[in-house]
Design an enzyme around this catalytic site. Structure first.
Site, mmCIF file in Angstrom:
data_model
loop_
_atom_site.group_PDB
_atom_site.id
_atom_site.type_symbol
_atom_site.label_atom_id
_atom_site.label_comp_id
_atom_site.label_asym_id
_atom_site.label_seq_id
_atom_site.Cartn_x
_atom_site.Cartn_y
_atom_site.Cartn_z
ATOM 1 N N ARG A 29 40.995 2.088 20.945
ATOM 2 C CA ARG A 29 40.122 0.869 21.293
ATOM 3 C C ARG A 29 38.888 1.362 21.870
ATOM 4 O O ARG A 29 38.601 2.475 22.357
ATOM 5 C CB ARG A 29 40.889 0.032 22.064
ATOM 6 C CG ARG A 29 42.248 0.480 22.689
ATOM 7 C CD ARG A 29 41.733 1.177 23.985
ATOM 8 N NE ARG A 29 40.677 0.513 24.638
ATOM 9 C CZ ARG A 29 39.970 1.001 25.421
ATOM 10 N NH1 ARG A 29 40.000 2.330 25.584
ATOM 11 N NH2 ARG A 29 39.062 0.522 26.232
ATOM 12 N N GLY A 30 38.170 0.414 22.325
ATOM 13 C CA GLY A 30 36.838 0.496 23.105
ATOM 14 C C GLY A 30 35.645 0.740 21.792
ATOM 15 O O GLY A 30 35.918 1.441 20.941
ATOM 16 N N ALA A 31 34.527 -0.222 21.913
ATOM 17 C CA ALA A 31 33.755 -0.311 20.717
ATOM 18 C C ALA A 31 33.239 1.019 20.301
ATOM 19 O O ALA A 31 33.277 1.123 19.048
ATOM 20 C CB ALA A 31 32.458 -1.003 21.247
ATOM 21 N N GLN B 246 44.207 -2.263 30.267
ATOM 22 C CA GLN B 246 43.317 -0.819 30.136
ATOM 23 C C GLN B 246 42.903 -0.418 31.120
ATOM 24 O O GLN B 246 42.883 0.954 31.320
ATOM 25 C CB GLN B 246 42.124 -1.382 29.145
ATOM 26 C CG GLN B 246 42.525 -1.746 27.617
ATOM 27 C CD GLN B 246 42.647 -2.885 27.436
ATOM 28 O OE1 GLN B 246 43.044 -3.993 28.346
ATOM 29 N NE2 GLN B 246 41.983 -3.745 26.470
ATOM 30 N N ARG C 131 38.726 -5.329 13.701
ATOM 31 C CA ARG C 131 38.567 -6.185 14.797
ATOM 32 C C ARG C 131 37.094 -6.766 14.430
ATOM 33 O O ARG C 131 36.088 -6.041 14.144
ATOM 34 C CB ARG C 131 38.529 -5.142 16.013
ATOM 35 C CG ARG C 131 40.096 -4.616 16.162
ATOM 36 C CD ARG C 131 40.204 -3.885 17.631
ATOM 37 N NE ARG C 131 40.208 -4.807 18.686
ATOM 38 C CZ ARG C 131 40.501 -4.525 19.965
ATOM 39 N NH1 ARG C 131 40.208 -3.284 20.155
ATOM 40 N NH2 ARG C 131 40.433 -5.508 20.794
ATOM 41 N N ASN D 78 32.202 -8.694 26.130
ATOM 42 C CA ASN D 78 32.968 -7.554 26.652
ATOM 43 C C ASN D 78 34.435 -8.350 27.067
ATOM 44 O O ASN D 78 34.646 -9.301 27.219
ATOM 45 C CB ASN D 78 32.218 -6.957 27.906
ATOM 46 C CG ASN D 78 33.046 -5.658 28.353
ATOM 47 O OD1 ASN D 78 33.186 -4.845 27.230
ATOM 48 N ND2 ASN D 78 33.314 -5.472 29.354
ATOM 49 N N LYS D 79 35.269 -7.334 27.460
ATOM 50 C CA LYS D 79 36.584 -7.667 27.667
ATOM 51 C C LYS D 79 36.869 -8.952 28.613
ATOM 52 O O LYS D 79 36.140 -9.000 29.518
ATOM 53 C CB LYS D 79 37.442 -6.517 28.153
ATOM 54 C CG LYS D 79 38.927 -6.690 28.698
ATOM 55 C CD LYS D 79 39.603 -7.099 27.471
ATOM 56 C CE LYS D 79 39.528 -6.253 26.096
ATOM 57 N NZ LYS D 79 40.010 -6.884 25.202
ATOM 58 N N ASP E 236 30.949 -4.763 24.234
ATOM 59 C CA ASP E 236 31.370 -4.759 22.468
ATOM 60 C C ASP E 236 30.392 -5.231 21.601
ATOM 61 O O ASP E 236 30.174 -4.709 20.685
ATOM 62 C CB ASP E 236 32.781 -5.701 22.506
ATOM 63 C CG ASP E 236 33.914 -4.788 23.035
ATOM 64 O OD1 ASP E 236 34.052 -4.645 24.157
ATOM 65 O OD2 ASP E 236 34.697 -4.295 22.225
HETATM 66 C C1 LIG Z 1 32.703 1.778 26.132
HETATM 67 S S1 LIG Z 1 33.771 0.489 26.087
HETATM 68 C C2 LIG Z 1 32.977 -1.140 25.808
HETATM 69 C C3 LIG Z 1 34.066 -2.017 25.439
HETATM 70 O O1 LIG Z 1 34.595 -1.628 24.245
HETATM 71 C C4 LIG Z 1 35.100 -2.252 26.493
HETATM 72 O O2 LIG Z 1 34.821 -2.608 27.817
HETATM 73 C C5 LIG Z 1 36.179 -3.065 26.059
HETATM 74 O O3 LIG Z 1 36.065 -4.301 26.083
HETATM 75 C C6 LIG Z 1 37.332 -2.483 25.089
HETATM 76 O O4 LIG Z 1 38.136 -3.593 24.595
HETATM 77 P P1 LIG Z 1 39.462 -3.088 23.783
HETATM 78 O O5 LIG Z 1 40.043 -4.508 23.471
HETATM 79 O O6 LIG Z 1 40.212 -2.164 24.760
HETATM 80 O O7 LIG Z 1 38.842 -2.541 22.605
#
Ligand SMILES: CSC[C@@H](O)[C@@H](O)C(=O)COP(=O)(O)O
Length: 317
Positions: A46-48, A177, A79, A228-229, A218
């Site tokens: 996970r993470g963009a 996370q 996603r 973002n999250k 994201d």
């Molecule tokens: C470098 S990561 C930036 C975002 O992807 C991060 O902050 C985030 O929101 C991740 O969400 P996730 O749902 O864990 O994929």
């Protein structure tokens, strides 16, 4: 040693299963695009930026056996919010159509992301002074990228340049996370940190214990709104109220050139089970309905600066 979320191994992808962290380090061996799509959807990765890199390798594996358009669609539907996924897949499709080596293209996407993170670290650490106490949300570190990290990469760079920093880590309900991944990365690096519940941030700000907030993104729209999250928007409002700088750190591959405003960003909704339970342990009545919105939008007005590998954007100047 530096943490890595994945390794390309010529004919397969090795992926650190982030669902098992921090208790276990389990590596998955992925040999086709469907396995890669499942790993993205179920958040083994996970993470963009990491999603974008891994999808690119999934594309390489998929087109060996299947129609490229079908492979593209399967990976694309995993996603909806992280723009890096679409950016990477479009880049892979273009390379294929132009007859270029697609494995090389995927390797370039990974290498460029790592380099962007290192550069953002250098640029962004100017906003961190010696002795600062910073707050971060979700996981934006090596695990969320090709390595080093975005917001956590800035923190890492500041630490390596000799600045003493203390990181307050939001646990980041419901997927944890922050508690599971960011705390794990910071511990490995020896960066002083304290885990807090998401609800604690406002009170710490009120007491003058937070000097700056650093988050990732994201998707960033043309007007500078940031997806973002979930919880990022709340933090931005709190930071504004308490006059605390709020920084977003993201590579240019997170910027959606076709999206005007945050209102238009598709926001992922995930299973309500992830809110009512954790790893099979239910803490709510099973019959209670829950809402699991995975991302929110922080308007440009709440952002002090957006740090990219190409420079700094001040959305409000
Ligand atoms: C470098 S990561 C930036 C975002 O992807 C991060 O902050 C985030 O929101 C991740 O969400 P996730 O749902 O864990 O994929």
């Amino acid at each position: 040693m530096e943490v890595r979320a994945f390794y390309w191994e010529d004919d397969h992808l090795l992926l650190l299963d982030q669902r098992e962290l921090p208790q276990k380090e389990v590596w998955l061996e992925l040999r086709d695009h469907k396995a890669v799509a499942k790993a993205i959807k179920e958040m083994a990765v996970r993470g963009a930026p990491a999603i974008g890199c891994v999808a690119a390798y999934g594309f390489v594996l998929g087109v060996k056996k299947e129609d490229p358009q079908k492979v593209y669609e399967v990976l694309k539907s995993t996603r909806p919010t992280a723009y890096n996924l679409f950016w990477a897949l479009d880049r892979m499709m273009k390379a294929l159509k132009e007859g270029r080596d697609i494995t090389e293209e995927a390797i370039s996407i990974e290498r460029e992301d790592y380099e962007a993170n290192r550069r953002m670290g250098e640029i962004g650490s100017q906003f961190i002074d010696d002795g600062m106490r910073v707050l971060t949300h979700c996981n934006t570190g090596a695990l969320a990228t090709a390595g080093w990290g975005t917001a956590l990469g800035v923190i890492r760079s500041a630490h390596y340049s000799g600045k003493r920093i203390h990181v307050f880590v939001n646990e980041t309900r419901p997927y944890m996370q922050g508690a599971r991944l960011t705390a794990w990365e910071l511990l490995k690096e020896g960066i002083p940190h304290t885990l807090i519940t998401d609800m604690t941030a406002g009170f710490l700000m009120k007491k003058g214990l937070i000097d700056a907030v650093f988050v990732g993104a994201d998707r960033i729209t043309k007007r500078g709104d940031v997806a973002n999250k979930i919880g990022t928007y709340t933090l931005s409002v709190l930071a504004k109220t308490h006059n605390i700088p709020f920084y977003v750190v993201a590579p240019t591959s997170t910027f959606d050139p076709n999206m005007e405003s945050g209102e238009d960003v598709p926001i992922e909704e995930r299973s309500e089970e992830e809110v009512k339970s954790f790893k099979g342990c239910h803490f709510s009545p099973k019959e209670t309905k829950a809402l699991h919105i995975a991302f929110d939008i922080t308007p440009a007005e709440n952002i002090t600066a957006i740090i990219t590998e190409k420079g700094i954007i001040y959305p409000n100047r």
